[in-house]
Design a protein around this motif. Structure first.
Motif, short mmCIF file in Angstrom:
data_model
loop_
_atom_site.label_atom_id
_atom_site.label_comp_id
_atom_site.label_asym_id
_atom_site.label_seq_id
_atom_site.Cartn_x
_atom_site.Cartn_y
_atom_site.Cartn_z
N UNK A 91 0.83 -1.20 0.00
CA UNK A 91 0.00 0.00 0.00
C UNK A 91 0.86 1.25 0.00
N UNK A 92 1.95 1.23 0.74
CA UNK A 92 2.89 2.36 0.77
C UNK A 92 3.48 2.62 -0.61
N UNK A 93 3.78 1.58 -1.36
CA UNK A 93 4.32 1.74 -2.71
C UNK A 93 3.25 2.22 -3.68
N UNK A 97 4.93 6.09 -1.99
CA UNK A 97 5.82 6.25 -0.84
C UNK A 97 5.48 7.51 -0.04
N UNK A 98 4.22 7.61 0.35
CA UNK A 98 3.78 8.75 1.16
C UNK A 98 4.41 8.70 2.55
N UNK A 99 4.40 9.85 3.25
CA UNK A 99 5.00 9.95 4.57
C UNK A 99 4.11 9.37 5.66
N UNK A 126 11.79 2.28 4.74
CA UNK A 126 11.63 2.00 3.31
C UNK A 126 12.91 2.39 2.57
N UNK A 127 13.52 1.45 1.86
CA UNK A 127 14.79 1.70 1.20
C UNK A 127 14.67 2.76 0.10
N UNK A 128 13.56 2.75 -0.63
CA UNK A 128 13.37 3.74 -1.69
C UNK A 128 13.24 5.14 -1.10
N UNK A 129 12.50 5.27 0.01
CA UNK A 129 12.35 6.58 0.65
C UNK A 129 13.69 7.08 1.19
N UNK A 227 8.02 6.69 -7.54
CA UNK A 227 7.23 5.72 -8.29
C UNK A 227 8.08 5.03 -9.36
N UNK A 228 8.97 5.76 -10.01
CA UNK A 228 9.85 5.18 -11.02
C UNK A 228 10.82 4.18 -10.40
#
Length: 300
Positions: A91-93, A97-99, A126-129, A227-228
């Motif tokens: 859901x986060x993705x 990646x919302x806060x 989150x690694x992406x964040x 997102x990318x």
């Protein structure tokens, strides 16, 4: 998480446990205190109180056993926790990646069974964040506030950006009331003149002069890159994730207005880019778990 695992497992095996005396073993003292039917202590947390009422028709003894004495791992709670984390991470993705604040507002608005601690853990680690979200210095200043939609608009360009088409610039328009950015046509100037709308320009390269538009340029580009990264796409493919990025910005909480831009402008919640308000794994058939966030007193 351990307490929630116990509740879920008792719900699952309810038909086999009703009418039988059994023993619950936990390595958490707090869980033993929560579910000890022999304790007369008052529970002030509403969620725990509901769990105790739900478990009151079971006949069990709960025993505390330190983790050092547990030879086999408590697989049931680990499996339940892993499943919950995986779904929340998905859901986060989906929400680009919302806060933490936006995620909690989304979760509570749809009565999803996720605690604040779980949301914080998923969002913080989150690694992406961690890789793509920058840390900005906050400027102090006073913002001229709008009192109704489209009373005050902030505009700015961003670009050129890498692209696989001829579209290499963003035109960001932010409504000062709803804080929602959107794209409009190139005939803006003629349109505004026909509608007798007053316009003014800011000094070039002066970020403070047009703070809202500059900020949303950063927010939009950050959301696109997140997102990318999640989909393993090149930055030049930003147009493929633009609808999802704009949906995320419009649908999630704006802490300045304490509502989502879409709700503040249209007074209704926004559906996803696929026409659904929730991910597919939340709208499929099966048991729906709701969480009640209203407290009628300090004890319940």
């Amino acid at each position: 998480m351990d307490a929630y695992a116990i509740v879920e497992e008792l719900r699952k095996w309810r038909d086999y446990l009703i009418g039988h005396h059994f023993k619950l073993i936990t390595d958490q003292r707090s869980v033993k205190f929560m579910f000890d039917s022999k304790s007369n202590s008052k529970i002030k947390n509403e969620k725990i109180a509901r769990w105790r009422v739900e478990l009151s028709y079971f006949h069990y003894d709960i025993v505390y056993r330190p983790g050092t004495e547990n030879i086999p791992a408590d697989a049931l709670s680990r499996i339940c926790g892993a499943t919950t984390s995986d779904k929340l991470r998905e859901l986060h993705e989906i929400l680009c990646h919302s806060g933490i604040s936006c995620m909690m507002h989304f979760v509570r608005g749809r009565n999803l069974p996720y605690a604040v601690e779980v949301v914080k853990k998923i969002t913080t680690f989150c690694q992406v964040c961690l890789e793509l979200k920058p840390r900005f210095f906050k400027y102090s200043g006073q913002l001229i506030k709008a009192t109704q939609p489209f009373e005050r608009l902030n505009l700015d360009f961003k670009g050129p950006v890498p692209s696989q088409s001829r579209n290499k610039y963003f035109l960001t328009v932010v409504d000062g009331f709803s804080r929602g950015p959107s794209f409009i046509s190139e005939d803006l100037k003629d349109f505004l003149m026909k509608k007798d709308v007053a316009t003014s320009r800011t000094t070039p390269y002066n970020l403070k002069g047009n703070g809202q538009a500059e900020k949303y340029n950063g927010i939009l580009w950050k959301t696109l890159t997140l997102a990318l990264k999640t989909r393993n796409l090149d930055v030049s493919q930003w147009e493929t994730v633009l609808p999802d990025a704009l949906h995320s910005i419009h649908s999630l909480l704006c802490t300045s207005t304490n509502s989502t831009p879409h709700e503040r402008l249209f007074l209704s919640s926004r559906r996803s880019t696929t026409g659904q308000s929730l991910p597919t794994w939340l709208i499929q058939g099966g048991r729906a778990l709701l969480r009640r966030h209203v407290r009628h007193s300090k004890n319940m």
